[in-house]
Design a protein around this motif. Structure first.
Motif, short mmCIF file in Angstrom:
data_model
loop_
_atom_site.label_atom_id
_atom_site.label_comp_id
_atom_site.label_asym_id
_atom_site.label_seq_id
_atom_site.Cartn_x
_atom_site.Cartn_y
_atom_site.Cartn_z
N UNK A 1 3.24 -9.92 12.96
CA UNK A 1 3.53 -9.12 14.16
C UNK A 1 4.23 -7.82 13.81
N UNK A 2 5.21 -7.91 12.94
CA UNK A 2 5.87 -6.73 12.38
C UNK A 2 5.49 -6.67 10.92
N UNK A 3 4.84 -5.59 10.51
CA UNK A 3 4.36 -5.48 9.13
C UNK A 3 5.12 -4.37 8.42
N UNK A 4 5.81 -4.76 7.36
CA UNK A 4 6.48 -3.80 6.49
C UNK A 4 5.67 -3.73 5.21
N UNK A 5 5.20 -2.54 4.86
CA UNK A 5 4.25 -2.44 3.76
C UNK A 5 4.47 -1.14 2.99
N UNK A 6 4.06 -1.08 1.72
CA UNK A 6 4.13 0.19 0.98
C UNK A 6 3.13 1.19 1.53
N UNK A 7 3.45 2.47 1.40
CA UNK A 7 2.55 3.53 1.83
C UNK A 7 2.79 4.78 1.00
N UNK A 8 1.99 5.77 1.22
CA UNK A 8 2.14 7.03 0.49
C UNK A 8 1.49 8.13 1.33
N UNK A 9 2.20 8.60 2.36
CA UNK A 9 1.61 9.50 3.34
C UNK A 9 2.15 10.92 3.18
N UNK A 10 1.24 11.87 3.24
CA UNK A 10 1.60 13.27 3.16
C UNK A 10 1.81 13.82 4.58
N UNK A 11 2.66 14.82 4.71
CA UNK A 11 2.83 15.50 5.99
C UNK A 11 3.74 14.74 6.95
N UNK A 12 3.93 15.33 8.12
CA UNK A 12 4.83 14.78 9.13
C UNK A 12 4.20 13.67 9.94
N UNK A 13 2.87 13.63 10.02
CA UNK A 13 2.15 12.67 10.85
C UNK A 13 0.97 12.12 10.07
N UNK A 14 0.49 10.97 10.50
CA UNK A 14 -0.70 10.37 9.89
C UNK A 14 -1.61 9.91 11.02
#
Length: 322
Positions: free
Chosen positions: A35-48
């Motif tokens: 239900x709540x997912x905490x996961x690694x990410x690698x996002x550029x910029x202010x929004x995705x």
């Protein structure tokens, strides 16, 4: 060249945090049925932004083979779901090397303690915001997403009625987030199986005896006295992507009685709510907690409530008259 005590402490702090955080988040994701997912990410910029095809409704018509009339058109369309990047960091933390030498303590010990605390509080911050944004987004929708309890006490029947707001897809509600005051009401009435699935800091996850875990968390947003909010989460209701941008620094300064050594760290994560899009114009970039938890900053992009993040049960704890 040998590392200084401060560098040893910094390495130990990061190593402990980097080891504990993935382990704890994996346990948490499993215990909450995703239900709540905490996961690694690698996002550029202010929004995705994720672009998706909108569901094409009302495709089927009746056809009369004895007429020759124009047929109304339906068109495929696309929409987008936007997540927002949240900046986080520690305060400046005093870690004076002279003090540790004075008390004859190994800097690795201090580093391990600080790393454990950092992992716990990073997770706590992400979960806090995840719960807050779920409630904010859902509360801005129609009454179909809400169920008002008829009495001052929450029961298992109230949870069942709330999940029934999803109708034939009620089984998509896979976990409950509730205040401890609500959880103890349920325990006191009907719950025999209070098997503890997961505990980390002030987060507790137990089983309700019917396959749905109860995530017990005294989040301020869950209480608007005298009303308590209980959240029913679908799979992937809120996703938090911890970006690969953790940075830490130590600093030594002169000019005081003792040389001052400090530590500071910073990182970011992206926040997403299932079926909603961050309103860039209204919410802006690098949002505060208050902005993240403002209902009008999350726009619904899925048409059916059964495709959204979940449902909410409101329990008015005002004692019945008489």
């Amino acid at each position: 060249m040998a590392l200084s005590d401060l560098e040893v402490l910094q390495e130990e702090a990061y190593g402990t945090m980097a080891e504990l955080l993935p382990y704890r988040t994996n346990l948490f994701n499993e215990a909450t049925n995703g239900g709540l997912i905490l996961t690694p990410g690698d996002h550029m910029g202010d929004f995705d932004t994720i672009t998706f095809w909108k569901r094409l409704e009302d495709m089927i018509r009746r056809r009369n083979p004895y007429t020759d009339e124009a047929v109304a058109q339906r068109s495929l369309a696309m929409d987008k779901e936007t997540g927002v990047k949240v900046g986080a960091g520690t305060y400046e933390i005093r870690l004076d090397q002279a003090w540790m030498e004075w008390i004859n303590r190994d800097p690795r010990e201090a580093g391990a303690v600080m790393g454990a605390n950092l992992a716990e509080q990073m997770m706590d911050d992400m979960v806090n915001n995840a719960i807050g944004v779920f409630l904010a987004a859902t509360s801005n929708q129609s009454d179909d997403l809400w169920n008002n309890s008829t009495g001052p006490t929450t029961t298992l029947m109230d949870l069942m009625k709330t999940s029934a707001l999803f109708g034939d897809r009620a089984n998509q509600v896979g976990a409950w987030v509730m205040h401890s005051a609500v959880a103890f009401q349920i325990y006191g009435q009907a719950l025999q199986n209070n098997e503890r699935l997961f505990t980390f800091g002030n987060l507790q996850v137990v089983n309700d005896g019917f396959g749905r875990p109860l995530i017990v968390f005294d989040h301020p947003a869950l209480v608007e006295d005298p009303v308590y909010h209980t959240l029913g989460l679908t799979a992937g209701a809120v996703r938090v992507d911890l970006n690969n941008d953790f940075r830490q620094n130590t600093d030594a300064r002169n000019g005081r009685t003792n040389i001052v050594d400090t530590y500071q760290a910073e990182w970011s994560y992206n926040m997403y709510v299932k079926g909603y899009s961050w309103d860039i114009a209204a919410g802006g970039k690098a949002p505060t907690n208050a902005a993240l938890q403002t209902a009008t900053n999350w726009d619904k992009v899925y048409s059916s409530i059964k495709d959204l993040a979940g449902v909410v049960l409101n329990t008015d704890t005002t004692p019945a008259a008489g």
